[in-house]
Scaffold this motif. Sequence first.
Motif, PDB file in Angstrom:
ATOM      1  N   ASP A 176     -19.336  41.808  17.043  1.00 48.05           N
ATOM      2  CA  ASP A 176     -19.040  41.249  18.244  1.00 48.05           C
ATOM      3  C   ASP A 176     -20.463  41.465  19.141  1.00 48.05           C
ATOM      4  N   PRO A 196     -25.634  40.837  24.465  1.00 49.07           N
ATOM      5  CA  PRO A 196     -24.959  41.980  23.050  1.00 49.07           C
ATOM      6  C   PRO A 196     -26.674  42.972  22.836  1.00 49.07           C
ATOM      7  N   GLY A 247     -23.200  39.646  18.338  1.00 51.41           N
ATOM      8  CA  GLY A 247     -23.133  37.905  18.368  1.00 51.41           C
ATOM      9  C   GLY A 247     -22.581  37.556  16.585  1.00 51.41           C
ATOM     10  N   ARG A 249     -23.018  34.032  20.485  1.00 50.41           N
ATOM     11  CA  ARG A 249     -21.280  35.108  20.772  1.00 50.41           C
ATOM     12  C   ARG A 249     -20.241  34.437  21.253  1.00 50.41           C
TER      13      ARG A 249
END
Length: 277
Positions: free
Chosen positions: A180, A174, A183, A165
């Motif tokens: 997002d 995550p 990851g 990330r």
Amino acid sequence: MLSVGALRAHLVAARLAGRVTTSREVSLRSYRLFAARDPRQTLGLDPDGEWGVSELLRLMADRCGVSADPAETSGQDMIDPDCTVAALDAFAERLGRAAHERVPVLLGTGHPHRLLGFYASLASALSAAGCVVLTPAYAPGVDMPTQFGVRRHNLRYVGGVAVVRPAEAAGPDPGSDGEDGQGVHTHSPLPVRAALAGAAEHGGVLPGLVVGDHGFICGAGQLGIEAIGLGDSDDPAVFVAEAEGRISVAVPLDDTVRSDYYRPLTRYVLNRAWLSQ
């Protein structure tokens, strides 16, 4: 249990094989970049052979089923579903052997928004079979090149699977919906190097097998750790690594389709590996 015929039909219908979403132009560009040893395409591999574009085209035709005709330069690329099925069988056999021997396993993906569920299911089944699923050192501060320059990323684990990330990403680890949250997409070998370095530096267990894609398996294979995983028709490094003995099994398939389309593959692999729960 999903039959071979049903699996093959699903691969073609979901465009995991057959005519895939990856374009011929993209694949050929990847071969040219690999031949020039561009790190965006070598994925952490330092190949032994020369591997010019012609050699790569012949290799990818043999391992993936893409057209070997250099004059074919446009349209959608092709992956032979029979190549995919045969490789999935070998992939499942290696997973089953790892489970039987209770080998420590590290899993990681550069395609978390597509393939996280596939790898997380494997991690869960391997853990239930008695394997140690490794999550060494979160290793914050992995500096990785992006289209915006070098940016700092953090290594995290979701369901036993390593992902990266952006360091500036706010919120919890995550696992939520969206790229997002899960990851970011990466071809870099730096995350697997960070994980392995973290394990070594802290006296941890090193993996006997790495399972994943992109830089996770090419980077591990380059360091002499056995690796198996997935590769698209525009990922020549994965298949060069297999041809040179750095990766034990490379499964050709499109790695950009909807995440739920990989679920039948998960069931097939777990059944073939005698890991169904």
